[in-house]
Scaffold this motif. Sequence first.
Motif, mmCIF file in Angstrom:
data_model
loop_
_atom_site.group_PDB
_atom_site.id
_atom_site.type_symbol
_atom_site.label_atom_id
_atom_site.label_comp_id
_atom_site.label_asym_id
_atom_site.label_seq_id
_atom_site.Cartn_x
_atom_site.Cartn_y
_atom_site.Cartn_z
ATOM 1 N N GLY A 130 0.809 -1.206 0.000
ATOM 2 C CA GLY A 130 0.000 0.000 0.000
ATOM 3 C C GLY A 130 0.840 1.253 0.000
ATOM 4 N N ILE A 131 0.161 2.401 0.000
ATOM 5 C CA ILE A 131 0.844 3.693 0.080
ATOM 6 C C ILE A 131 0.190 4.539 1.159
ATOM 7 C CG2 ILE A 131 1.472 3.678 -2.368
ATOM 8 C CD1 ILE A 131 -0.738 5.809 -2.800
ATOM 9 N N LYS A 132 0.973 5.468 1.709
ATOM 10 C CA LYS A 132 0.476 6.476 2.631
ATOM 11 C C LYS A 132 0.814 7.836 2.052
ATOM 12 C CE LYS A 132 1.139 3.572 6.740
ATOM 13 N NZ LYS A 132 1.834 3.422 8.042
ATOM 14 N N ALA A 133 -0.146 8.748 2.107
ATOM 15 C CA ALA A 133 0.062 10.085 1.556
ATOM 16 C C ALA A 133 -0.554 11.121 2.477
ATOM 17 C CB ALA A 133 -0.545 10.188 0.155
ATOM 18 N N SER A 134 0.006 12.327 2.445
ATOM 19 C CA SER A 134 -0.519 13.408 3.270
ATOM 20 C C SER A 134 -0.458 14.717 2.504
ATOM 21 C CB SER A 134 0.267 13.537 4.579
ATOM 22 O OG SER A 134 1.579 14.000 4.330
ATOM 23 N N MET A 135 -1.254 15.679 2.950
ATOM 24 C CA MET A 135 -1.299 16.996 2.318
ATOM 25 C C MET A 135 -0.461 17.969 3.128
ATOM 26 S SD MET A 135 -4.569 19.470 1.553
ATOM 27 C CE MET A 135 -4.820 19.788 3.307
ATOM 28 N N ASP A 136 0.398 18.713 2.453
ATOM 29 C CA ASP A 136 1.193 19.763 3.096
ATOM 30 C C ASP A 136 0.317 21.004 3.222
ATOM 31 O OD1 ASP A 136 2.989 21.772 3.816
ATOM 32 O OD2 ASP A 136 4.638 20.822 2.740
ATOM 33 N N ILE A 137 0.125 21.489 4.435
ATOM 34 C CA ILE A 137 -0.791 22.615 4.642
ATOM 35 C C ILE A 137 -0.254 23.916 4.063
ATOM 36 C CG2 ILE A 137 -1.807 21.587 6.700
ATOM 37 C CD1 ILE A 137 -0.052 23.401 8.370
ATOM 38 N N THR A 138 1.050 23.956 3.751
ATOM 39 C CA THR A 138 1.627 25.202 3.232
ATOM 40 C C THR A 138 1.303 25.405 1.757
ATOM 41 O OG1 THR A 138 3.714 24.054 2.795
ATOM 42 C CG2 THR A 138 3.485 25.177 4.928
ATOM 43 N N ASP A 139 1.426 24.351 0.947
ATOM 44 C CA ASP A 139 1.176 24.510 -0.491
ATOM 45 C C ASP A 139 -0.006 23.678 -0.990
ATOM 46 O OD1 ASP A 139 3.961 22.354 -1.536
ATOM 47 O OD2 ASP A 139 2.192 21.982 -0.290
ATOM 48 N N LYS A 140 -0.691 22.968 -0.062
ATOM 49 C CA LYS A 140 -1.874 22.168 -0.398
ATOM 50 C C LYS A 140 -1.555 21.010 -1.346
ATOM 51 C CE LYS A 140 -4.693 24.801 1.959
ATOM 52 N NZ LYS A 140 -5.375 24.330 3.165
ATOM 53 N N LYS A 141 -0.301 20.622 -1.442
ATOM 54 C CA LYS A 141 0.092 19.516 -2.298
ATOM 55 C C LYS A 141 0.064 18.203 -1.515
ATOM 56 C CE LYS A 141 1.282 21.722 -6.142
ATOM 57 N NZ LYS A 141 0.689 21.445 -7.469
ATOM 58 N N TRP A 142 -0.355 17.141 -2.205
ATOM 59 C CA TRP A 142 -0.331 15.802 -1.623
ATOM 60 C C TRP A 142 0.965 15.112 -2.030
ATOM 61 C CZ3 TRP A 142 -3.752 13.097 1.513
ATOM 62 C CH2 TRP A 142 -4.919 13.779 1.848
ATOM 63 N N ARG A 143 1.608 14.427 -1.069
ATOM 64 C CA ARG A 143 2.863 13.734 -1.345
ATOM 65 C C ARG A 143 2.808 12.330 -0.745
ATOM 66 N NH1 ARG A 143 4.173 19.053 -0.351
ATOM 67 N NH2 ARG A 143 5.347 20.081 -2.024
ATOM 68 N N ILE A 144 3.388 11.380 -1.465
ATOM 69 C CA ILE A 144 3.451 9.999 -0.976
ATOM 70 C C ILE A 144 4.509 9.916 0.114
ATOM 71 C CG2 ILE A 144 4.000 7.616 -1.577
ATOM 72 C CD1 ILE A 144 2.799 8.078 -4.298
ATOM 73 N N LEU A 145 4.123 9.413 1.269
ATOM 74 C CA LEU A 145 5.034 9.288 2.404
ATOM 75 C C LEU A 145 5.755 7.948 2.419
ATOM 76 C CD1 LEU A 145 2.741 10.740 5.223
ATOM 77 C CD2 LEU A 145 4.442 11.954 3.872
ATOM 78 N N SER A 146 5.070 6.887 2.025
ATOM 79 C CA SER A 146 5.683 5.558 2.022
ATOM 80 C C SER A 146 5.003 4.690 0.984
ATOM 81 C CB SER A 146 5.577 4.904 3.409
ATOM 82 O OG SER A 146 4.217 4.626 3.724
ATOM 83 N N PHE A 147 5.732 3.672 0.513
ATOM 84 C CA PHE A 147 5.204 2.765 -0.508
ATOM 85 C C PHE A 147 5.732 1.363 -0.232
ATOM 86 C CE2 PHE A 147 6.151 0.900 -4.856
ATOM 87 C CZ PHE A 147 4.895 0.323 -4.985
ATOM 88 N N ILE A 148 4.808 0.416 -0.020
ATOM 89 C CA ILE A 148 5.160 -0.997 0.146
ATOM 90 C C ILE A 148 4.674 -1.721 -1.098
ATOM 91 C CG2 ILE A 148 4.849 -3.075 1.527
ATOM 92 C CD1 ILE A 148 4.365 -1.305 3.945
ATOM 93 N N GLU A 149 5.620 -2.270 -1.860
ATOM 94 C CA GLU A 149 5.290 -2.841 -3.159
ATOM 95 C C GLU A 149 4.912 -4.314 -3.092
ATOM 96 O OE1 GLU A 149 8.489 -2.649 -5.899
ATOM 97 O OE2 GLU A 149 7.326 -3.394 -7.602
ATOM 98 N N ASP A 150 5.593 -5.076 -2.237
ATOM 99 C CA ASP A 150 5.455 -6.526 -2.253
ATOM 100 C C ASP A 150 4.144 -6.997 -1.622
ATOM 101 O OD1 ASP A 150 8.984 -6.774 -1.498
ATOM 102 O OD2 ASP A 150 7.968 -6.749 -3.462
ATOM 103 N N HIS A 151 3.511 -7.967 -2.290
ATOM 104 C CA HIS A 151 2.298 -8.615 -1.781
ATOM 105 C C HIS A 151 2.657 -10.024 -1.308
ATOM 106 C CE1 HIS A 151 -0.607 -5.679 -3.631
ATOM 107 N NE2 HIS A 151 0.470 -5.444 -4.366
#
Length: 710
Positions: free
Chosen positions: A120-141
């Motif tokens: 899965g992935i985790k993402a959050s929004m930066d309150i300064t520029d309102k941009k969403w960025r991926i925080l982590s990515f787990i690829e393997d199932h």
Amino acid sequence: MSTQEMDGVRSFGASNSFVEDLPQPVEGNMQEDTPESVRNSVIEPRVGMEFDSLQQVIEFYKHYAYSKGFATMTRNSRKKKGFSETSYVNLKCNREGRYSSSVDDPSKKRSTIKNACEAGIKASMDITDKKWRILSFIEDHNHDLSPKMFATFFEKERRLKCKEGDGQALHDYFVRMQAKNSNFYHALDLDDELRVRNVFWVDARSRAAYESFNDVITFDTTYLTNKYDMPFAPFIGINHHGESIILGCGLLSSEDTDSFVWVFRQWLQSMCDIAPKAIITDQCQAMRRAIEIVFPETVHRWCIWHITMKLPVKLAGLEAYQDIKHSLLKAVHDSMTVEEFEEKWNHTITLHHLEENEWLAKLYEERERWVPAFLNSNFFAGMSSTQRSESMNAFFDGYLHSSTTLKVFVEQFEKAMRNKVEKEILSDFECFKGKLECSSSSPMEKQFQEAYTHEIFKRVRLEFAGRQGCIVNELVRGGDEVKYKIEDEACPGKLFEVRFSSSECLVGCVCRMFEFRGILCRHALFVLSQERVTVLPDRYILDRWRKDIKRKHTYVSTCTDDVQHNPVLERYEKLHRLAVGVLEIGAESVENFNVLEKTEVVRSPMVVKRKGRPRMKRLKSSMEEAVSKPKKKRNTAAARNLAHSTSTTGVGGSAYGDCSTSNMEYPVSMPHSHDGVIHLTNPMPSQSFVSESMSQTQAHGNEDQALNLT
């Protein structure tokens, strides 16, 4: 929500504190693409990737999942405190989590696709520029992937929308309601095939009402009035008129512990995690376990009516059934103390040789959950059964029927709610339109007449009238305390012990009517009269019954359409939106928060120490001394008018009419730019403030004066 609870469940909802999004198909023509074409056009997620919106993040990961051959789910999402939009999301493979069931029989456990996959992935929004960025990515199932499985997943989503359109129509209705009022809260619980399993919703007015009436609720699931036979589970409270009010509703697919835990947690979250002080339900063991999990500190009472109604079924075969029934009911209803109940119950069991009766033995083990002698020290607004819930069910019979779809069910529920609100408004109007007559000349009764709503005062009035049937049987004094034993003509053969402390004006009766109902009993009122008490302490006049308190929920409508016809509600809604805007600005940064948190005030200037000789000690000339002598005041109308004009119209002067410096404090208002951001570079703007004139000689009462502080 734990990993185990996510098994087979996809929940989504919307509120000011809880959002889990309903999976939506990726827009475009993706289903028509072959897996190879999709696989060649998809970019792998990586930490730091930027997106303009949450929807872009979700669509991107779904597009990627489709190319790899797995389905996605929203594991959880949240908002930052003070914000109205989601700021964090955790997207997972839909096989995340483990299966856990409360069913012991393996043959009855259902199959599951869950196998604790961590991809899965985790993402959050930066309150300064309102941009969403991926925080982590787990690829393997930890399982095989198949592009065909994902195509099936989209087929299931379409099935939810197309199968009579009921589930999706219900979700769309909830979204529209929340768009009208951000405090509308809803949640849907879906199974693996995206079919609605459990539903919960509560409107803004009910959430506000709970702030005033969170002391006791009843919860009942015996009402089945929809085409899917989903039990209707309303949370019922009591308002200041003693009327039933709805504080939230659920529709459940089954009456097991998991379903009850889900709906209780949704309700608790919608009420800002404020648990009720007491709750009344039937004897359902699944409900009991759920309450112990979600409301561990809440006093849980079983409906005494449901228990006593089982007596004919459980004991009808006994030879002395009528005598046993009479003795048991007398022990339950007439015992005022635990010791009295124990004695009467055990005597009946022994007398009729019922020691081996398993049903009675089980009831006795659970006696602290249903026998009044154990529970009446807690406030229940006079309730010992779920009759309120059942009467509410009867009320809904006029709006719902067995073929009602989920969407129509909720819409009709809104109409029924509006009817209840109108009844409360009418009761409020009746209270302010006039007063009910007192039954006596007691000043104490006059206090209740002035403070309580009509319906509650009627109950108080009955107790004052009942004092006439009270007689002192025994009186024992010891210092500041006195103990009465009272005979009551309405209850022959019983003595009511009442204790009174003159030093603290405390009174308590063994019947515990005040603790249980919130109303002083006739025995306590009789003793207070005997002790020459004329004014009751505030502790005996409960705020929850008062008519002179403006409660928050009276400013909130059940449906925003009503706001257009009520200027008070319209102003409240507009101010509420403005207040939310200020909170969001304050939460954007630490600097904004610190500025808004501080209670800054504008004060009068301090007296500055001058150079040279103090004024009072300076030598004066004969001319100055002659001028400074006090003159006789002229007692003329013109002089009074002149003084009045000077005291109330001088800009920046005193509002008290004596030319003294006002010590009134004014809150600093933070300036806003047109883009909604606080400018911290100018914390002290030029602004007009309003102060209340204290002059008692104004012809038209107190007037507001604008003091221009620059």
